[in-house]
Design a protein around this motif. Structure first.
Motif, PDB file in Angstrom:
ATOM      1  N   THR A   1       7.486  -8.091  -9.241  1.00 25.22           N
ATOM      2  CA  THR A   1       8.025  -6.602  -9.862  1.00 25.22           C
ATOM      3  C   THR A   1       9.392  -6.681  -9.271  1.00 25.22           C
ATOM      4  OG1 THR A   1       6.100  -5.593  -9.902  1.00 25.22           O
ATOM      5  CG2 THR A   1       7.891  -4.189  -9.713  1.00 25.22           C
TER       6      THR A   1
ATOM      7  N   GLU B   1      18.757   6.281  -1.844  1.00 24.50           N
ATOM      8  CA  GLU B   1      17.432   5.992  -2.081  1.00 24.50           C
ATOM      9  C   GLU B   1      17.024   4.707  -1.270  1.00 24.50           C
ATOM     10  OE1 GLU B   1      15.119   7.687  -2.683  1.00 24.50           O
ATOM     11  OE2 GLU B   1      13.519   6.144  -2.769  1.00 24.50           O
ATOM     12  N   GLY B   2      18.279   3.672  -1.318  1.00 24.77           N
ATOM     13  CA  GLY B   2      17.878   2.197  -0.618  1.00 24.77           C
ATOM     14  C   GLY B   2      17.925   2.393   0.643  1.00 24.77           C
TER      15      GLY B   2
ATOM     16  N   ARG C   1      14.691   4.285   1.896  1.00 23.89           N
ATOM     17  CA  ARG C   1      13.540   3.430   2.035  1.00 23.89           C
ATOM     18  C   ARG C   1      13.225   2.587   3.341  1.00 23.89           C
ATOM     19  NH1 ARG C   1      10.769   2.170  -3.875  1.00 23.89           N
ATOM     20  NH2 ARG C   1      11.453   4.381  -4.777  1.00 23.89           N
ATOM     21  N   LEU C   2      14.494   2.315   3.874  1.00 24.93           N
ATOM     22  CA  LEU C   2      14.758   1.158   4.959  1.00 24.93           C
ATOM     23  C   LEU C   2      15.027   1.547   6.142  1.00 24.93           C
ATOM     24  CD1 LEU C   2      16.428  -1.834   2.839  1.00 24.93           C
ATOM     25  CD2 LEU C   2      13.935  -1.262   2.939  1.00 24.93           C
TER      26      LEU C   2
ATOM     27  N   ARG D   1       3.126   1.042   3.411  1.00 24.62           N
ATOM     28  CA  ARG D   1       2.014   1.623   2.882  1.00 24.62           C
ATOM     29  C   ARG D   1       0.710   1.256   3.160  1.00 24.62           C
ATOM     30  NH1 ARG D   1       1.461  -0.052  -3.560  1.00 24.62           N
ATOM     31  NH2 ARG D   1       0.573  -2.121  -2.381  1.00 24.62           N
TER      32      ARG D   1
ATOM     33  N   ILE E   1      12.929  -6.760 -11.794  1.00 26.66           N
ATOM     34  CA  ILE E   1      13.876  -5.830 -11.948  1.00 26.66           C
ATOM     35  C   ILE E   1      15.256  -6.375 -11.591  1.00 26.66           C
ATOM     36  CG2 ILE E   1      14.543  -3.562 -11.146  1.00 26.66           C
ATOM     37  CD1 ILE E   1      11.750  -2.893 -10.485  1.00 26.66           C
TER      38      ILE E   1
ATOM     39  N   PHE F   1      11.170  -2.202  -1.515  1.00 27.33           N
ATOM     40  CA  PHE F   1      10.047  -1.391  -0.462  1.00 27.33           C
ATOM     41  C   PHE F   1       9.912  -2.134   0.469  1.00 27.33           C
ATOM     42  CE2 PHE F   1       7.868  -3.399  -4.218  1.00 27.33           C
ATOM     43  CZ  PHE F   1       7.030  -4.466  -3.570  1.00 27.33           C
TER      44      PHE F   1
ATOM     45  N   SER G   1       1.584  -8.805  -2.435  1.00 32.44           N
ATOM     46  CA  SER G   1       0.786  -9.420  -3.696  1.00 32.44           C
ATOM     47  C   SER G   1       1.844 -10.207  -4.674  1.00 32.44           C
ATOM     48  CB  SER G   1       0.222  -8.259  -4.517  1.00 32.44           C
ATOM     49  OG  SER G   1       1.213  -7.370  -4.985  1.00 32.44           O
TER      50      SER G   1
ATOM     51  N   CYS H   1       7.763  -4.279   3.018  1.00 28.02           N
ATOM     52  CA  CYS H   1       6.470  -4.991   2.841  1.00 28.02           C
ATOM     53  C   CYS H   1       6.347  -6.429   3.732  1.00 28.02           C
ATOM     54  CB  CYS H   1       5.908  -5.317   1.324  1.00 28.02           C
ATOM     55  SG  CYS H   1       4.074  -5.813   1.434  1.00 28.02           S
TER      56      CYS H   1
ATOM     57  N   GLN I   1      20.610  -9.017   1.729  1.00 30.23           N
ATOM     58  CA  GLN I   1      19.438  -9.672   1.956  1.00 30.23           C
ATOM     59  C   GLN I   1      19.370 -11.126   1.385  1.00 30.23           C
ATOM     60  OE1 GLN I   1      19.432  -6.587   1.499  1.00 30.23           O
ATOM     61  NE2 GLN I   1      17.655  -5.394   2.291  1.00 30.23           N
TER      62      GLN I   1
ATOM     63  N   ALA J   1      23.083  -7.593  -2.348  1.00 32.06           N
ATOM     64  CA  ALA J   1      22.700  -6.813  -1.135  1.00 32.06           C
ATOM     65  C   ALA J   1      22.685  -8.196  -0.011  1.00 32.06           C
ATOM     66  CB  ALA J   1      21.049  -6.372  -1.083  1.00 32.06           C
TER      67      ALA J   1
ATOM     68  N   GLY K   1      14.758  -2.451  -7.589  1.00 28.63           N
ATOM     69  CA  GLY K   1      13.712  -1.834  -6.830  1.00 28.63           C
ATOM     70  C   GLY K   1      13.419  -2.222  -5.451  1.00 28.63           C
TER      71      GLY K   1
HETATM   72  C1  HXC Z   1       3.541  -3.204  -1.046  1.00 23.09           C
HETATM   73  C2  HXC Z   1       4.041  -2.406  -3.208  1.00 23.09           C
HETATM   74  C3  HXC Z   1       4.707  -1.109  -2.653  1.00 23.09           C
HETATM   75  C4  HXC Z   1       4.883  -1.172  -1.105  1.00 23.09           C
HETATM   76  C5  HXC Z   1       4.709  -0.937  -4.728  1.00 23.09           C
HETATM   77  N1  HXC Z   1       4.245  -2.276  -4.351  1.00 23.09           N
HETATM   78  N2  HXC Z   1       5.140  -0.431  -3.622  1.00 23.09           N
HETATM   79  N3  HXC Z   1       3.521  -3.316  -2.381  1.00 23.09           N
HETATM   80  N4  HXC Z   1       4.214  -2.083  -0.375  1.00 23.09           N
HETATM   81  N5  HXC Z   1       5.270   0.107  -0.751  1.00 23.09           N
HETATM   82  C6  HXC Z   1       3.552  -3.303  -5.441  1.00 23.09           C
HETATM   83  C7  HXC Z   1       2.192  -2.612  -5.981  1.00 23.09           C
HETATM   84  O1  HXC Z   1       1.049  -2.571  -5.526  1.00 23.09           O
HETATM   85  C8  HXC Z   1       2.178  -3.444  -7.366  1.00 23.09           C
HETATM   86  O2  HXC Z   1       1.509  -4.761  -7.068  1.00 23.09           O
HETATM   87  C9  HXC Z   1       3.478  -3.990  -7.627  1.00 23.09           C
HETATM   88  O3  HXC Z   1       4.361  -3.917  -6.365  1.00 23.09           O
HETATM   89  C10 HXC Z   1       4.345  -2.976  -8.762  1.00 23.09           C
HETATM   90  O4  HXC Z   1       4.066  -1.580  -8.287  1.00 23.09           O
HETATM   91  P1  HXC Z   1       4.473  -0.667  -9.443  1.00 23.09           P
HETATM   92  O5  HXC Z   1       4.455   0.712  -8.740  1.00 23.09           O
HETATM   93  O6  HXC Z   1       3.385  -0.778 -10.482  1.00 23.09           O
HETATM   94  O7  HXC Z   1       5.834  -0.903  -9.907  1.00 23.09           O
HETATM   95  P2  HXC Z   1       6.780  -0.122 -10.894  1.00 23.09           P
HETATM   96  O8  HXC Z   1       6.399   1.211 -11.197  1.00 23.09           O
HETATM   97  O9  HXC Z   1       7.524  -0.951 -12.029  1.00 23.09           O
HETATM   98  O10 HXC Z   1       8.015   0.372  -9.632  1.00 23.09           O
HETATM   99  C11 HXC Z   1       8.764  -0.656  -9.003  1.00 23.09           C
HETATM  100  C12 HXC Z   1       9.052  -0.326  -7.521  1.00 23.09           C
HETATM  101  C13 HXC Z   1       9.386   1.196  -7.360  1.00 23.09           C
HETATM  102  C14 HXC Z   1      10.012  -1.206  -7.086  1.00 23.09           C
HETATM  103  C15 HXC Z   1       7.818  -0.555  -6.954  1.00 23.09           C
HETATM  104  O11 HXC Z   1       9.598   1.373  -5.898  1.00 23.09           O
HETATM  105  C16 HXC Z   1      10.803   1.576  -8.135  1.00 23.09           C
HETATM  106  O12 HXC Z   1      10.569   1.910  -9.252  1.00 23.09           O
HETATM  107  N6  HXC Z   1      11.859   1.454  -7.305  1.00 23.09           N
HETATM  108  C17 HXC Z   1      12.965   1.871  -7.896  1.00 23.09           C
HETATM  109  C18 HXC Z   1      13.790   2.889  -6.967  1.00 23.09           C
HETATM  110  C19 HXC Z   1      14.303   1.840  -5.567  1.00 23.09           C
HETATM  111  O13 HXC Z   1      13.507   0.915  -5.272  1.00 23.09           O
HETATM  112  N7  HXC Z   1      15.639   1.985  -5.078  1.00 23.09           N
HETATM  113  C20 HXC Z   1      16.029   1.381  -4.222  1.00 23.09           C
HETATM  114  C21 HXC Z   1      16.866   0.241  -4.363  1.00 23.09           C
HETATM  115  S1  HXC Z   1      17.519  -0.168  -2.872  1.00 23.09           S
HETATM  116  P3  HXC Z   1      -0.176  -5.104  -7.294  1.00 23.09           P
HETATM  117  O14 HXC Z   1      -0.409  -6.468  -6.906  1.00 23.09           O
HETATM  118  O15 HXC Z   1      -1.015  -3.881  -6.518  1.00 23.09           O
HETATM  119  O16 HXC Z   1      -0.502  -4.975  -8.930  1.00 23.09           O
HETATM  120  C22 HXC Z   1      17.437  -2.053  -2.986  1.00 23.09           C
HETATM  121  C23 HXC Z   1      17.578  -2.285  -1.439  1.00 23.09           C
HETATM  122  C24 HXC Z   1      19.009  -2.820  -0.985  1.00 23.09           C
HETATM  123  O17 HXC Z   1      17.253  -2.560  -3.718  1.00 23.09           O
HETATM  124  C25 HXC Z   1      19.241  -2.821   0.470  1.00 23.09           C
HETATM  125  C26 HXC Z   1      19.424  -1.635   1.209  1.00 23.09           C
HETATM  126  C27 HXC Z   1      19.808  -1.638   2.513  1.00 23.09           C
END
Ligand code: HXC
Ligand code: NAP
Length: 283
Positions: free
Chosen positions: A121, A203-204, A207-208, A276, A125, A107, A115, A109, A155, A153, A105
């Protein structure tokens, strides 16, 4: 379309690959190559419908009399769910020869906005999920003298702004991999990581990046292109094949040389991407 490969189509006949995050993107590309090379393939993720769609694609690739496909729902943060998924895989497809830990996962930030739960989180994952998968598959991998492939990755070793959580998680994944290579080598189990560069159509990357950032970022890659899902899948099937029988404990960069140029361009251009919670001053 059947993936292009130079390898024999029955290379993995009678073998089973279990791929976390296999319902989409890079990991689905990896699953496609294993299926096209005759393997039984289990894909796991959180979303049944996504896995079912992916499974249909994979079944279309299987050679006649070739591998079977199992979509199985599990959240990699839940060790019991993963243990059940790998056991079901053994029952329906046979013991696991290749574990690909690719669920992740991400995003954008800034560190000062992240947080504790946001940080946790991604650690849960990417890092805990990789551990849970490896631990759950251990008995089967030992039985088959199988191999582990972690999808890491850049990173992990190139710090990038607004990616604190991912850097920590993926550095952990690569070190976990090295420890497992040391500890499980005595069972004949190999462990390696793949570090993809920016991969087109995923998707990765979505998002970036943005179209404006893409133009400069693509031009900065030494090979002057983004990677493809197939680039990563080719590396994965190599690592699982007899050609890599003595390769263990390595981080294989499949990034067109991109990590050699560092993160200065990233750190400058990332500030143009939407957050966000937008920051007031980005200087
Ligand atoms: C700040 C964020 C945020 C954002 C979520 N959070 N999105 N903080 N900016 N954009 C915070 C939330 O506020 C919360 O904290 C905590 O993270 C958990 O959020 P949830 O939405 O409850 O989590 P969850 O439903 O488990 O979803 C996990 C996720 C989501 C990572 C947030 O985006 C997801 O499911 N992603 C899967 C798909 C994905 O990301 N694919 C890309 C992989 S590529 P609080 O404090 O508010 O409770 C990769 C990158 C590699 O890994 C490099 C690429 C070049
Ligand atoms: P993606 O399509 O979003 O793949 C991530 C997969 O993981 C999804 O299928 C997702 O399915 C699954 N997943 C997420 N959270 C999960 C959880 N808790 N339990 C089980 N499954 C979960 O993204 P991608 O870009 O192809 O990335 C794939 C891998 O490549 C990741 O490890 C990523 O870090 C790495 N990578 C990508 C790039 C790139 O350019 N894209 C670059 C470097 C590294 P559900 O949401 O349905 O669960």
């Amino acid at each position: 379309m059947t993936p292009q490969t130079l390898l024999p189509p029955n290379l993995f006949a009678g073998r089973t690959a279990f791929i976390t995050g296999g319902g989409s993107g890079i990991n689905l590309g990896v699953a496609r190559h294993f299926a096209a090379l005759g393997a039984h393939v289990a894909i796991c993720g959180r979303t049944q419908a996504r896995l079912d769609d992916a499974a249909m694609q994979l079944r279309d690739l299987a050679t006649p009399g070739g591998g079977r496909v199992l979509p199985v729902v599990a959240d990699v943060r839940d060790p019991a769910a993963l243990a059940a998924a790998v056991e079901r895989t053994r029952q329906e497809l046979g013991p696991i020869d290749v574990l690909v830990a690719g669920a992740a996962g991400n995003f954008l930030c800034p560190a000062e906005q992240l947080s504790p739960n946001g940080f946790r989180t991604v650690i849960d994952i990417d890092l805990m999920g990789s551990f849970h998968a490896a631990r759950a598959a251990f008995d089967q991998l030992r039985e088959r003298q199988g191999c582990l492939i972690f999808i890491s990755a850049p990173q992990s070793f190139v710090p990038q702004a607004w990616q604190l959580h991912v850097g920590a998680a993926k550095a952990g994944v690569d070190n976990l991999m090295r420890n497992l290579a040391v500890e499980w080598g005595r069972f004949g189990i190999r462990a390696n990581s793949i570090v993809p560069g920016p991969i087109e159509g995923t998707e990765g990357l979505r998002r970036l990046s943005s179209p404006e950032v893409d133009e400069r970022a693509r031009a900065a890659v030494p090979l002057r292109r983004y990677g493809t899902v197939d680039d990563i899948a080719q590396a994965a099937v190599f690592l699982a094949s007899p050609m890599a029988a003595y390769v263990s404990g390595t981080v294989l960069l499949v990034d067109g040389g991109n990590s050699l140029v560092g993160s200065a361009l990233w750190n400058e251009t990332v500030k143009t991407l939407p957050l966000r919670n937008p920051v007031e001053s980005q200087s």
